[in-house]
Design a protein around this motif. Structure first.
Motif, short mmCIF file in Angstrom:
data_model
loop_
_atom_site.label_atom_id
_atom_site.label_comp_id
_atom_site.label_asym_id
_atom_site.label_seq_id
_atom_site.Cartn_x
_atom_site.Cartn_y
_atom_site.Cartn_z
N LEU A 1 66.18 13.16 -19.02
CA LEU A 1 66.72 12.36 -17.93
C LEU A 1 65.69 12.17 -16.82
O LEU A 1 65.49 11.05 -16.32
N GLU A 2 64.99 13.23 -16.45
CA GLU A 2 63.94 13.13 -15.43
C GLU A 2 62.84 12.16 -15.88
O GLU A 2 62.37 11.33 -15.09
N LEU A 3 62.43 12.25 -17.14
CA LEU A 3 61.39 11.35 -17.66
C LEU A 3 61.86 9.90 -17.67
O LEU A 3 61.09 8.99 -17.35
N LEU A 4 63.11 9.67 -18.06
CA LEU A 4 63.65 8.31 -18.06
C LEU A 4 63.66 7.73 -16.64
O LEU A 4 63.24 6.58 -16.43
N ILE A 5 64.10 8.51 -15.69
CA ILE A 5 64.15 8.04 -14.29
C ILE A 5 62.74 7.74 -13.79
O ILE A 5 62.50 6.71 -13.17
N GLU A 6 61.79 8.63 -14.08
CA GLU A 6 60.40 8.40 -13.67
C GLU A 6 59.86 7.12 -14.29
O GLU A 6 59.17 6.34 -13.63
N TYR B 1 61.58 4.46 -15.40
CA TYR B 1 62.22 3.30 -14.78
C TYR B 1 61.57 3.00 -13.43
O TYR B 1 61.28 1.85 -13.11
N GLN B 2 61.37 4.03 -12.63
CA GLN B 2 60.79 3.82 -11.30
C GLN B 2 59.34 3.36 -11.39
O GLN B 2 58.93 2.47 -10.63
N ALA B 3 58.57 3.92 -12.30
CA ALA B 3 57.16 3.53 -12.45
C ALA B 3 57.03 2.08 -12.89
O ALA B 3 56.04 1.42 -12.57
N ASN B 4 58.02 1.59 -13.63
CA ASN B 4 58.00 0.21 -14.12
C ASN B 4 58.87 -0.74 -13.30
O ASN B 4 59.17 -1.84 -13.74
N ASN B 5 59.26 -0.27 -12.11
CA ASN B 5 60.08 -1.07 -11.19
C ASN B 5 61.33 -1.64 -11.85
O ASN B 5 61.75 -2.75 -11.57
#
Length: 73
Positions: free
Chosen positions: A46-51, A53-57
């Protein structure tokens, strides 16, 4: 902080706990030999998915409510 669903189910076939992260689609899965390991792995994914998503705007998925179901198309 958004709260996302972590669904943990025992798989007789695999003899493991299988984890789904439904807000992130049908391919967001992990597993563990114990419930605790499955939960730990789910939190890491979950943490990796959120990161990611945020890194790719990308806009984060809306969390499901308790009486809401998810249908994949």
């Amino acid at each position: 902080m958004k709260k996302y669903t972590i669904l943990i189910q025992w798989s007789e076939e695999d003899q493991k706990y299988i984890v789904s992260l439904p807000e992130f689609g049908p391919y967001a899965h992990t597993h563990g030999d114990t419930y605790e390991e499955a939960l730990k792995n789910a939190q890491e994914v979950l943490e990796l998915l959120i990161e990611d998503y945020q890194a790719n705007n990308k806009e984060l998925p809306k969390p499901l409510s308790l009486n809401q179901s998810l249908v994949y198309q």
